[in-house]
Design an enzyme around this catalytic site. Structure first.
Site, short mmCIF file in Angstrom:
data_model
loop_
_atom_site.label_atom_id
_atom_site.label_comp_id
_atom_site.label_asym_id
_atom_site.label_seq_id
_atom_site.Cartn_x
_atom_site.Cartn_y
_atom_site.Cartn_z
N SER B 14 0.83 -1.02 0.00
CA SER B 14 -0.03 -0.15 -0.30
C SER B 14 0.82 1.33 0.01
CB SER B 14 -0.95 0.01 1.27
OG SER B 14 -1.66 -1.03 1.07
N ARG B 36 0.70 7.60 5.95
CA ARG B 36 -0.02 7.15 6.83
C ARG B 36 -1.75 7.43 6.86
NH1 ARG B 36 0.58 2.43 9.57
NH2 ARG B 36 2.45 2.18 8.71
N HIS B 39 -3.18 6.25 3.71
CA HIS B 39 -3.33 4.63 3.75
C HIS B 39 -4.68 4.28 4.33
CE1 HIS B 39 -2.47 0.99 6.16
NE2 HIS B 39 -2.23 0.45 4.85
#
Lengths: 204, 204
Positions: B14, B36, B39
């Site tokens: 990812s 993040r 994500h």
């Protein structure tokens, strides 16, 4: 600046703004679901991404009113669902991802804890609603259990988020002959699944 | 279709996709925070919305490494933060929103539970990091407490989401002389605050 402090007034005002800004082409109950997701994310993209199967809301409400449990894939999603409201209907929130026995058995079988927690959830007939906001592997495993006749949910809220497997898991869900609510593409997550689940709870 | 099941492999893949798709014009540590968040949301808008004050990551890491607690505004956010990682550094996760004494005192004073829980949090000197993902009233109250000299956080992660007060609370935060990480506009929420907080924990 005047700060509105009353949480209920903030929510009512927010819903009014969403209604005015977005042109929501949904039936009344479906619209409540979509509005709550936009409320939780401030992301109007969801108005074109959420897919609600024909029977989904009816089936979910029936299950809730008869005291079904809601199973979540992760603890964060469990924490975001209105436990008091569910408890008043006779249902419980279940999430097995952190259970020691799940971790142990997953290791023995060489599968993920997410998958193992779905297998565990499939064994209690009160677990009729599945809310999966994160792990595509959990959603894939749930669909395998359904195919194998081991569980028959009355509603699946399936909104895994991300770049690996999420989109694919949701595309599979759409093919299923089980009432579902999902989100096209990569978007989703705990906040999205929680707001869909709560929207249903608030309709009971 | 080959399903990738290993959670670590899914995350690595990812992050690689995010790196390839988004043109992230951030320094190395800042980039980890932004990645993040993308994500956790699959929403690339965040690459242009996240604001990280100059000292924020340095100050947050220093606080974490010296065993500071992290205070959250809601339980959902608390559930999304890596408690094991924080515990290994000597810190605890604190969230007072559901405490009975907080509810009682908030009622007596005619303020929200969110506000009261910030007042309670301000009394423990170990509470040096505040992660506020939902309630603008919590962030406004925290800023009032700072102005009054009652608390001096080493990092505020302030990402309230929504249509009433969220944007305004974050604009105020940007003016503060306290290290902060925030998101411009209406977007934010528990998933966003959790992923920023975890990004820092994973850098320690």
């Amino acid at each position: 600046m005047k700060i509105i402090e009353d949480p209920k007034a903030i929510e009512a005002k927010s819903m009014q703004i969403i209604e005015e800004v977005a042109n929501l082409d949904y039936a009344e109950r479906e619209k409540k679901v979509v509005k709550r997701v936009i409320h939780a994310t401030a992301d109007f993209d969801f108005k074109d991404l959420i897919i609600i199967a024909d029977e989904a809301i009816e089936s979910g409400l029936k299950a809730l009113k008869s005291g079904s449990n809601i199973v979540t894939d992760v603890n964060m999603l469990r924490a975001g669902i209105n436990k008091r409201k569910l408890g008043a209907l006779g249902g419980e929130l279940e999430c097995f991802i952190s259970n020691e026995d799940v971790a142990k058995e997953a290791k023995e079988l060489g599968i993920t804890r997410s998958m193992m927690s779905m297998r565990k959830a499939s064994k209690n007939p009160k677990n009729k609603i599945f809310s999966i906001g994160n792990a595509p592997t959990a959603l894939f495993e749930l669909m395998k259990l359904i195919e194998a006749g081991k569980v028959e949910p009355e509603l699946i809220i399936g909104t895994p988020v991300g770049f690996v497997g999420a989109k694919e898991s949701k595309a599979e869900l759409e093919k299923l002959d089980i009432p579902f609510i999902t989100v096209k593409g990569r978007k989703g997550g705990s906040s999205v699944a929680a707001s869909i689940t709560n929207a249903l709870l608030y309709m009971t």
